[in-house]
Design a protein around this motif. Sequence first.
Motif, PDB file in Angstrom:
ATOM      1  N   THR A   1       0.816  -1.224   0.000  1.00 17.69           N
ATOM      2  CA  THR A   1       0.000   0.000   0.000  1.00 17.69           C
ATOM      3  C   THR A   1       0.849   1.273   0.000  1.00 17.69           C
ATOM      4  N   ILE A   2       0.305   2.296  -0.699  1.00 14.79           N
ATOM      5  CA  ILE A   2       0.919   3.616  -0.868  1.00 14.79           C
ATOM      6  C   ILE A   2      -0.194   4.656  -0.685  1.00 14.79           C
ATOM      7  N   HIS A   3       0.081   5.752   0.006  1.00 16.20           N
ATOM      8  CA  HIS A   3      -0.946   6.800   0.139  1.00 16.20           C
ATOM      9  C   HIS A   3      -1.114   7.548  -1.182  1.00 16.20           C
ATOM     10  N   ALA A   4      -2.294   7.500  -1.753  1.00 23.02           N
ATOM     11  CA  ALA A   4      -2.531   8.218  -3.009  1.00 23.02           C
ATOM     12  C   ALA A   4      -2.347   9.721  -2.826  1.00 23.02           C
ATOM     13  N   ALA A   5      -2.556  10.228  -1.617  1.00 27.73           N
ATOM     14  CA  ALA A   5      -2.396  11.668  -1.369  1.00 27.73           C
ATOM     15  C   ALA A   5      -0.943  12.113  -1.491  1.00 27.73           C
ATOM     16  N   GLY A   6      -0.018  11.169  -1.645  1.00 28.39           N
ATOM     17  CA  GLY A   6       1.384  11.529  -1.873  1.00 28.39           C
ATOM     18  C   GLY A   6       1.613  12.169  -3.230  1.00 28.39           C
ATOM     19  N   GLY A   7       0.629  12.083  -4.123  1.00 28.21           N
ATOM     20  CA  GLY A   7       0.704  12.814  -5.381  1.00 28.21           C
ATOM     21  C   GLY A   7       1.220  11.994  -6.550  1.00 28.21           C
ATOM     22  N   PRO A   8       1.015  12.537  -7.769  1.00 29.32           N
ATOM     23  CA  PRO A   8       1.325  11.777  -8.983  1.00 29.32           C
ATOM     24  C   PRO A   8       2.781  11.355  -9.111  1.00 29.32           C
ATOM     25  N   ALA A   9       3.712  12.262  -8.800  1.00 28.79           N
ATOM     26  CA  ALA A   9       5.131  11.891  -8.979  1.00 28.79           C
ATOM     27  C   ALA A   9       5.511  10.754  -8.029  1.00 28.79           C
TER      28      ALA A   9
END
Length: 240
Positions: A89-97
């Motif tokens: 899992t990765i937080h999507a709020a971390g942004g596109p890059a």
Amino acid sequence: MNQTPPKDRVFVALDTPDLARAAHLATALSEVVGGIKVGKEFFTAHGPAGVRAVTGAGGLFLDLKFHDIPNTVAGAVRAAVPLGPDLLTIHAAGGPAMLRAAVAAAAETAGDADVPRPRLLGITVLTSLDDDDLTAVGQHGPVTEQVRRLAALAQETGLDGVVCSPHEIAALRRLCGPDFLLVVPGIRPAWAAADDQKRVLTPAQALAEGADYLVIGRPITGAADPVAAAQRIVAELGES
Ligand code: C5P
């Protein structure tokens, strides 16, 4: 339509800091369910060696919810891939890059290490947050819209799916199409206590709504006979 057999749809959340108990449960359940989920509490206490101690024949959902600058998240993904997670899992709020860096790191490292590429799942809005909490951190609500926005971003940037709550399954399935993985906690068989989960679906209901994988903890780990509880859940899924 996801053709994965019912048994492989279930990941058991091993929410215990007790390594011996986690290893015992993982071994006992390895033939019965698709895999186990370990998260930050377990990983911070026991590290990669602890993860290796609880993984064997079954699948591994490494729920570490990475969120940092792209370079650091890419490094964390590279470090996680050799542990052989099926789901990460990765937080999507971390942004596109950051999301693209994670996707690239997963593919490269899996190729180099000759292990299967983990499927990356975005975390959208934590279910502990409400509309007021989003406002407090400067995010646009309401929660349902932010969930959709972040799920769409996860899909655009190449993630394989998202973790979502039972009441988000139908809308995200419509938004993201049939091939985007929806991994769902907050699952309760009709015969189990809700515990602190407020909005639950039964395993069969969640699959009918469009879930791909179910994360189930206490109905299995807290049962007098965890193997029997897991078998009962899988049998019910097979009948649905
Ligand atoms: O014991 P239970 O079945 O409630 O465990 C559910 C698991 O899914 C726990 O590991 C919990 O942290 C996780 N989870 C959740 N709700 C979310 C995200 C994750 O219950 N929104």
